[in-house]
Enzyme design. Structure first.
Site, PDB file in Angstrom:
ATOM      1  N   TRP A 104      28.624  40.800  19.264  1.00 52.74           N
ATOM      2  CA  TRP A 104      29.806  40.694  20.123  1.00 52.74           C
ATOM      3  C   TRP A 104      30.024  39.267  20.619  1.00 52.74           C
ATOM      4  CZ3 TRP A 104      33.039  44.210  19.187  1.00 52.74           C
ATOM      5  CH2 TRP A 104      32.611  45.509  18.878  1.00 52.74           C
ATOM      6  N   ASP A 176      30.794  38.739  29.291  1.00 49.59           N
ATOM      7  CA  ASP A 176      31.213  40.038  28.769  1.00 49.59           C
ATOM      8  C   ASP A 176      30.159  41.045  29.227  1.00 49.59           C
ATOM      9  OD1 ASP A 176      31.748  42.323  27.342  1.00 49.59           O
ATOM     10  OD2 ASP A 176      31.708  41.378  25.369  1.00 49.59           O
ATOM     11  N   LYS A 200      31.886  52.498  28.685  1.00 47.68           N
ATOM     12  CA  LYS A 200      30.433  52.663  28.663  1.00 47.68           C
ATOM     13  C   LYS A 200      29.940  53.323  29.953  1.00 47.68           C
ATOM     14  CE  LYS A 200      30.421  49.787  25.023  1.00 47.68           C
ATOM     15  NZ  LYS A 200      30.068  50.144  23.644  1.00 47.68           N
TER      16      LYS A 200
END
Length: 368
Positions: A104, A176, A200
């Site tokens: 990511w 992030d 999440k």
């Protein structure tokens, strides 16, 4: 097929608290006696606005966010933030510094590469992203446009353990936190911008949380003045995240999930619970005499994503097949790592983790 709740270890969209789902079911057709679903209400109306502003205030309260920050409710997930960041923060005269700890962060850097100059002040790629780089090995400069990190790496099962020294960096710090925000207490004051997809720990997919310091927000006005309005942080801050139609149902679910976190002890309680859950699975790995091998170095282990491999591909396939029969879902490892992955976000119960631990132990005994 089953009529019962199964053990959900999916990486995202992920498990939601049963209490939150039941509340949504009970209010789906008639929200607060209005005769309409929250999905049918105007985002300019009082019923939705009460949900919208409560969500923002609960974010601030749970994280202890001061008035020096704005909280934004956006769309597009973390992937859109990969572009919004450089659009708003990367001027032609500076470079953005991406600390690479997994796929990511690589994707975030690649997106920024389209819009300006970047470099990597540290990378764990050569070691197949098994650990977070030691703080002393990370190169930064005061001239960095910003320093970007990914706090938890879902694919590799690694996480930053400590954010206390980030205040030593002189450039703006961006994170992030899509897969671990609200799973533990956080020193927000050590960051200039935090972003996270909700799917999440804090709700369903569709809403993205951005926390940005007002000092940094002011700087974006100059850098992003030629950027389309919808891509400017300042646009959304000025309109209290109501510049365009927000994902109203996703925000409603986020509000209810945040209420659940608060009612269950807040972030300190979530951290203790998540450590206990992860501990059950890491113990099964560590006590397996090498039958299960964790991907992450012990110093960098994530409490959100537990990644491990078995002795062979055949055993891995058998493990996943047997797990499915026992109503465990989402245990396949990412293709870039292989093996297995258990994502144990806030809403995953200790009982589910103990059931998985027991299955791992019994599977090992059967196949030694």
């Amino acid at each position: 097929m089953t009529n019962e709740r199964i053990h959900n270890f999916n990486a995202g969209p992920a498990a939601l608290p049963p209490e939150v789902l039941r509340q949504a079911a009970s209010e789906l057709e008639n929200f607060n006696g209005t005769g309409m679903s929250i999905m049918e209400h105007s985002h300019r109306g009082e019923s939705y606005e009460s949900v919208h502003y409560e969500t923002i205030e609960t974010v601030k309260r749970l994280l202890g966010i001061s008035d020096a920050y704005d909280v934004l409710l956006l769309q597009g997930g973390a992937s859109l933030q990969f572009a919004m960041l450089p659009y708003n923060l990367l001027s032609p005269s500076r470079k953005a510094n991406y600390i690479l700890t997994g796929s990511w962060s690589e994707k975030a850097k690649k997106e920024a590469d389209h819009l300006g100059e970047t470099y990597s002040g540290a990378s764990g790629k050569e070691d197949h992203y098994k650990r977070i780089p030691d703080f002393e090995t990370i190169d930064t400069t005061v001239d960095d446009a910003y320093i970007h990190l990914t706090s938890n790496n879902t694919i590799y099962g690694t996480a930053w353990q400590d954010f206390s020294r980030l205040s030593e960096w002189e450039a703006p710090v961006v994170a992030d936190m899509s897969s671990d925000l609200f799973s533990r207490p956080l020193p927000v004051e050590n960051f200039d911008l935090i972003y996270a997809g909700a799917q999440k720990n804090i709700g369903p997919s569709g809403v993205t949380l951005v926390i940005i310091s007002k000092t940094l927000l002011e700087k974006t006005k100059t850098i992003a003045r030629e950027v389309p309005a919808i891509m400017r942080y300042h646009t959304h801050a000025e309109k209290a995240s109501l510049y365009n139609t927000p994902p109203t149902f996703a925000v409603y679910m986020m509000r209810n999930t945040l209420r659940w976190i608060e009612a269950n002890g807040g972030l300190q309680a979530m951290e203790a619970r998540n450590r206990e859950k992860a501990g059950r699975l890491y113990d099964a790995i560590d006590e397996s005499d090498g039958f299960y091998r964790g991907h992450a170095h012990p110093s960098s282990r994530s409490n959100m994503n537990v990644t491990f491999t078995l002795p062979s591909e055949e055993l891995t396939e058998q493990f996943l097949e047997d797990a499915k029969e026992r109503e465990f879902s989402g245990l396949n490892g990412h293709r870039s790592v292989g093996g297995c992955r258990a994502s144990i976000y806030n809403a995953v119960s200790l009982e589910s983790c103990e059931a998985l631990r027991d299955f791992m132990v019994s599977f090992q005994k059967k196949h030694r």
